[in-house]
Design a protein around this motif. Structure first.
Motif, PDB file in Angstrom:
ATOM      1  N   SER A 209       0.837  -1.205   0.000  1.00  0.00           N
ATOM      2  CA  SER A 209       0.000   0.000   0.000  1.00  0.00           C
ATOM      3  C   SER A 209       0.868   1.250   0.000  1.00  0.00           C
ATOM      4  CB  SER A 209      -0.967  -0.016   1.188  1.00  0.00           C
ATOM      5  OG  SER A 209      -0.273  -0.172   2.423  1.00  0.00           O
ATOM      6  N   TYR A 210       0.816   2.029   1.079  1.00  0.00           N
ATOM      7  CA  TYR A 210       1.412   3.370   1.062  1.00  0.00           C
ATOM      8  C   TYR A 210       2.927   3.393   0.921  1.00  0.00           C
ATOM      9  CZ  TYR A 210       1.805   2.372   6.122  1.00  0.00           C
ATOM     10  OH  TYR A 210       2.064   1.799   7.345  1.00  0.00           O
ATOM     11  N   ALA A 211       3.618   2.303   1.219  1.00  0.00           N
ATOM     12  CA  ALA A 211       5.079   2.302   1.103  1.00  0.00           C
ATOM     13  C   ALA A 211       5.544   2.408  -0.340  1.00  0.00           C
ATOM     14  CB  ALA A 211       5.659   1.049   1.751  1.00  0.00           C
ATOM     15  N   MET A 212       4.725   1.978  -1.284  1.00  0.00           N
ATOM     16  CA  MET A 212       5.145   1.975  -2.695  1.00  0.00           C
ATOM     17  C   MET A 212       4.362   2.975  -3.541  1.00  0.00           C
ATOM     18  SD  MET A 212       7.566  -0.115  -2.375  1.00  0.00           S
ATOM     19  CE  MET A 212       8.093  -0.033  -4.075  1.00  0.00           C
ATOM     20  N   LEU A 213       3.738   3.962  -2.899  1.00  0.00           N
ATOM     21  CA  LEU A 213       2.936   4.935  -3.635  1.00  0.00           C
ATOM     22  C   LEU A 213       3.568   6.317  -3.671  1.00  0.00           C
ATOM     23  CD1 LEU A 213      -0.664   3.975  -2.394  1.00  0.00           C
ATOM     24  CD2 LEU A 213       0.407   3.421  -4.594  1.00  0.00           C
ATOM     25  N   GLY A 214       4.835   6.410  -3.302  1.00  0.00           N
ATOM     26  CA  GLY A 214       5.498   7.706  -3.255  1.00  0.00           C
ATOM     27  C   GLY A 214       5.738   8.300  -4.638  1.00  0.00           C
ATOM     28  N   ASP A 215       5.784   9.618  -4.680  1.00  0.00           N
ATOM     29  CA  ASP A 215       6.192  10.290  -5.909  1.00  0.00           C
ATOM     30  C   ASP A 215       7.668  10.019  -6.159  1.00  0.00           C
ATOM     31  OD1 ASP A 215       3.682  11.693  -6.500  1.00  0.00           O
ATOM     32  OD2 ASP A 215       4.094  12.770  -4.649  1.00  0.00           O
ATOM     33  N   VAL A 216       8.407   9.876  -5.065  1.00  0.00           N
ATOM     34  CA  VAL A 216       9.807   9.473  -5.129  1.00  0.00           C
ATOM     35  C   VAL A 216      10.013   8.365  -4.106  1.00  0.00           C
ATOM     36  CG1 VAL A 216      12.220  10.178  -4.903  1.00  0.00           C
ATOM     37  CG2 VAL A 216      10.529  11.794  -5.801  1.00  0.00           C
ATOM     38  N   GLN A 217      10.635   7.270  -4.537  1.00  0.00           N
ATOM     39  CA  GLN A 217      10.891   6.125  -3.664  1.00  0.00           C
ATOM     40  C   GLN A 217      12.390   6.059  -3.352  1.00  0.00           C
ATOM     41  OE1 GLN A 217       6.982   5.025  -3.430  1.00  0.00           O
ATOM     42  NE2 GLN A 217       8.573   3.786  -2.513  1.00  0.00           N
ATOM     43  N   ILE A 218      12.733   6.326  -2.105  1.00  0.00           N
ATOM     44  CA  ILE A 218      14.122   6.259  -1.651  1.00  0.00           C
ATOM     45  C   ILE A 218      14.255   5.043  -0.743  1.00  0.00           C
ATOM     46  CG2 ILE A 218      15.959   7.505  -0.428  1.00  0.00           C
ATOM     47  CD1 ILE A 218      14.456  10.085  -1.001  1.00  0.00           C
ATOM     48  N   ALA A 219      15.430   4.468  -0.671  1.00  0.00           N
ATOM     49  CA  ALA A 219      15.695   3.376   0.264  1.00  0.00           C
ATOM     50  C   ALA A 219      17.057   3.573   0.904  1.00  0.00           C
ATOM     51  CB  ALA A 219      15.634   2.019  -0.429  1.00  0.00           C
ATOM     52  N   GLU A 220      17.190   3.130   2.137  1.00  0.00           N
ATOM     53  CA  GLU A 220      18.492   3.118   2.784  1.00  0.00           C
ATOM     54  C   GLU A 220      19.269   1.897   2.298  1.00  0.00           C
ATOM     55  OE1 GLU A 220      18.310   5.529   6.929  1.00  0.00           O
ATOM     56  OE2 GLU A 220      17.862   3.388   7.066  1.00  0.00           O
ATOM     57  N   PRO A 221      20.590   1.976   2.279  1.00  0.00           N
ATOM     58  CA  PRO A 221      21.398   0.848   1.814  1.00  0.00           C
ATOM     59  C   PRO A 221      21.103  -0.442   2.579  1.00  0.00           C
ATOM     60  CG  PRO A 221      22.763   2.801   2.032  1.00  0.00           C
ATOM     61  CD  PRO A 221      21.422   3.148   2.621  1.00  0.00           C
ATOM     62  N   GLY A 222      20.961  -1.525   1.833  1.00  0.00           N
ATOM     63  CA  GLY A 222      20.773  -2.836   2.437  1.00  0.00           C
ATOM     64  C   GLY A 222      19.403  -3.113   3.006  1.00  0.00           C
ATOM     65  N   ALA A 223      18.456  -2.189   2.864  1.00  0.00           N
ATOM     66  CA  ALA A 223      17.124  -2.385   3.445  1.00  0.00           C
ATOM     67  C   ALA A 223      16.411  -3.561   2.794  1.00  0.00           C
ATOM     68  CB  ALA A 223      16.297  -1.114   3.294  1.00  0.00           C
ATOM     69  N   LEU A 224      15.737  -4.363   3.623  1.00  0.00           N
ATOM     70  CA  LEU A 224      14.913  -5.466   3.126  1.00  0.00           C
ATOM     71  C   LEU A 224      13.544  -4.904   2.758  1.00  0.00           C
ATOM     72  CD1 LEU A 224      14.365  -8.523   2.727  1.00  0.00           C
ATOM     73  CD2 LEU A 224      13.586  -8.576   5.097  1.00  0.00           C
ATOM     74  N   ILE A 225      13.148  -5.096   1.502  1.00  0.00           N
ATOM     75  CA  ILE A 225      11.886  -4.548   1.003  1.00  0.00           C
ATOM     76  C   ILE A 225      11.177  -5.628   0.192  1.00  0.00           C
ATOM     77  CG2 ILE A 225      10.821  -2.722  -0.373  1.00  0.00           C
ATOM     78  CD1 ILE A 225      13.604  -1.228  -0.038  1.00  0.00           C
ATOM     79  N   GLY A 226       9.949  -5.935   0.557  1.00  0.00           N
ATOM     80  CA  GLY A 226       9.223  -6.947  -0.197  1.00  0.00           C
ATOM     81  C   GLY A 226       7.847  -7.182   0.378  1.00  0.00           C
ATOM     82  N   PHE A 227       7.087  -8.050  -0.263  1.00  0.00           N
ATOM     83  CA  PHE A 227       5.755  -8.396   0.239  1.00  0.00           C
ATOM     84  C   PHE A 227       5.831  -9.698   1.024  1.00  0.00           C
ATOM     85  CE2 PHE A 227       1.512 -10.408  -0.359  1.00  0.00           C
ATOM     86  CZ  PHE A 227       0.803  -9.518   0.444  1.00  0.00           C
ATOM     87  N   ALA A 228       5.993 -10.806   0.339  1.00  0.00           N
ATOM     88  CA  ALA A 228       6.156 -12.092   1.017  1.00  0.00           C
ATOM     89  C   ALA A 228       7.640 -12.347   1.279  1.00  0.00           C
ATOM     90  CB  ALA A 228       5.566 -13.209   0.168  1.00  0.00           C
ATOM     91  N   GLY A 229       7.913 -13.239   2.220  1.00  0.00           N
ATOM     92  CA  GLY A 229       9.290 -13.575   2.542  1.00  0.00           C
ATOM     93  C   GLY A 229       9.954 -14.389   1.448  1.00  0.00           C
ATOM     94  N   ASP A 258      13.604   4.482  -6.796  1.00  0.00           N
ATOM     95  CA  ASP A 258      14.275   5.536  -7.560  1.00  0.00           C
ATOM     96  C   ASP A 258      15.731   5.746  -7.162  1.00  0.00           C
ATOM     97  OD1 ASP A 258      11.953   6.392  -9.101  1.00  0.00           O
ATOM     98  OD2 ASP A 258      11.158   7.070  -7.172  1.00  0.00           O
ATOM     99  N   MET A 259      16.048   5.572  -5.886  1.00  0.00           N
ATOM    100  CA  MET A 259      17.417   5.808  -5.446  1.00  0.00           C
ATOM    101  C   MET A 259      17.689   5.138  -4.109  1.00  0.00           C
ATOM    102  SD  MET A 259      17.151   9.880  -4.434  1.00  0.00           S
ATOM    103  CE  MET A 259      16.226  10.358  -5.888  1.00  0.00           C
ATOM    104  N   VAL A 260      18.959   4.841  -3.877  1.00  0.00           N
ATOM    105  CA  VAL A 260      19.430   4.350  -2.581  1.00  0.00           C
ATOM    106  C   VAL A 260      20.336   5.440  -2.023  1.00  0.00           C
ATOM    107  CG1 VAL A 260      20.768   2.596  -1.359  1.00  0.00           C
ATOM    108  CG2 VAL A 260      19.283   1.931  -3.269  1.00  0.00           C
ATOM    109  N   VAL A 261      20.007   5.934  -0.840  1.00  0.00           N
ATOM    110  CA  VAL A 261      20.721   7.082  -0.272  1.00  0.00           C
ATOM    111  C   VAL A 261      21.274   6.717   1.100  1.00  0.00           C
ATOM    112  CG1 VAL A 261      20.549   9.499   0.433  1.00  0.00           C
ATOM    113  CG2 VAL A 261      19.209   8.673  -1.509  1.00  0.00           C
ATOM    114  N   HIS A 262      22.548   6.982   1.293  1.00  0.00           N
ATOM    115  CA  HIS A 262      23.193   6.751   2.584  1.00  0.00           C
ATOM    116  C   HIS A 262      22.590   7.681   3.623  1.00  0.00           C
ATOM    117  CE1 HIS A 262      26.336   6.345   5.633  1.00  0.00           C
ATOM    118  NE2 HIS A 262      26.791   5.300   4.949  1.00  0.00           N
ATOM    119  N   ARG A 263      22.508   7.212   4.852  1.00  0.00           N
ATOM    120  CA  ARG A 263      21.898   7.991   5.924  1.00  0.00           C
ATOM    121  C   ARG A 263      22.605   9.333   6.134  1.00  0.00           C
ATOM    122  NH1 ARG A 263      20.706   4.471  11.075  1.00  0.00           N
ATOM    123  NH2 ARG A 263      19.330   3.480   9.554  1.00  0.00           N
ATOM    124  N   HIS A 264      23.899   9.375   5.906  1.00  0.00           N
ATOM    125  CA  HIS A 264      24.648  10.621   6.081  1.00  0.00           C
ATOM    126  C   HIS A 264      24.209  11.696   5.089  1.00  0.00           C
ATOM    127  CE1 HIS A 264      28.237   8.257   7.993  1.00  0.00           C
ATOM    128  NE2 HIS A 264      27.194   8.366   8.792  1.00  0.00           N
TER     129      HIS A 264
END
Length: 288
Positions: A209-229, A258-264
């Protein structure tokens, strides 16, 4: 008493808990022992392997908002335990335990302030609160965050971290999926951006749902993202999945984010996106 005796006595007075919990942090990825102070000063990123550890709302807000100045939105009051659910424990007892452990009302906390001088409402899901699971309270908090962003004419930025829908609320938790989608339609109708930062882990109904509806989708490095395991998928399709499947870098390579961005660099990148997507933000209402 000599100085050596005083030092020896001081060391002996330190309990094992104080030494382990207060002085050292063991990286969950590389198992390196790092000074807790060094780890915290590095934005809770392992200085050895660059693993981005899970952090809560307060850490996020302090890192993002200018001079650590922000106002937290009150959590909406909702009916608790609507299904009178009980497994090995009563649902109400689990909620009380989570509140005591995190000092938060529920798994999604909103705050508003300025990011590099630009107004923004930021929501943070805390995985420490029942796995960041999506229930009625999370849905209500999400809607409140969107409404505040519309009021201030600024973006809504959401940091996701969840194991999915909250099983103790059954169908009511799943109803938050269309509820949040409708709120986002109102945000877009107001011409305001919705930026999602996917953190480890973001799974289940939240991803659907709302996690994948962004105008821009950013992720932190190495983040686990998915629906089923991954194991469930492998058992279903009877094939071995590729290395790094469902990790942020793999999803970026395959066009899901869209991008992977380091926390710094996250604050800098968010400020740039706010400026690009809402160029008149600084001329609107104050975020305080």
């Amino acid at each position: 008493m000599s100085w050596l005796s005083r030092v020896r006595n001081g060391i002996q007075s330190l309990t094992k808990r104080q030494s382990e919990d207060n002085l050292w942090h063991k990286c969950r990825k590389c198992a390196t022992m790092v000074f807790t102070k060094e780890w915290a000063e590095n934005d809770y990123v392992c200085p050895r392997c660059d693993h981005h550890d899970r952090v809560g709302p307060k850490v996020r807000f302090d890192a993002l908002f200018d001079s650590k100045r922000y106002e937290e939105l009150p959590s909406p009051e909702v009916r608790e335990d609507p299904l009178k659910f009980r497994d090995t424990k009563r649902y109400t007892d689990r909620i009380k335990a989570a509140r005591a452990a995190t000092d938060e009302r529920d798994a999604l906390i909103n705050a508003f302030g300025k990011i590099d001088g630009k107004a923004a409402v930021v929501g943070v899901q805390d995985f420490a609160f029942m796995g960041g699971s999506m229930g009625v309270a999370v849905g209500a908090a999400f809607v409140k965050g969107v409404e505040k962003a519309i009021q201030l004419k600024c973006p809504y930025i959401l940091f996701t971290a969840a194991g999915g829908a909250r099983m103790q609320e059954g169908i009511l938790s799943l109803m938050q999926m269309p509820r949040t989608t409708v709120a986002l339609a109102q945000l877009r109708e107001a011409g305001l951006p919705y930026i999602v930062v996917l953190t480890d882990p973001t799974t289940g109904g939240v991803t659907a749902s709302y996690a994948m509806l962004g105008d821009v989708q950013i992720a932190e490095p190495g983040a686990l993202i998915g629906f089923a395991g991954q194991r469930v998928i492998e058992q279903t399709i009877r094939e071995k999945l590729p290395e790094g499947f469902q990790r942020a870098e793999y999803l970026l390579e395959h066009g899901m984010i869209d991008m992977v961005v380091h926390r710094h660099k996250l604050k800098e990148e968010l400020a740039r996106l706010i400026d690009y997507l809402t160029p008149d933000t600084g001329k609107g209402k104050k975020a305080a």
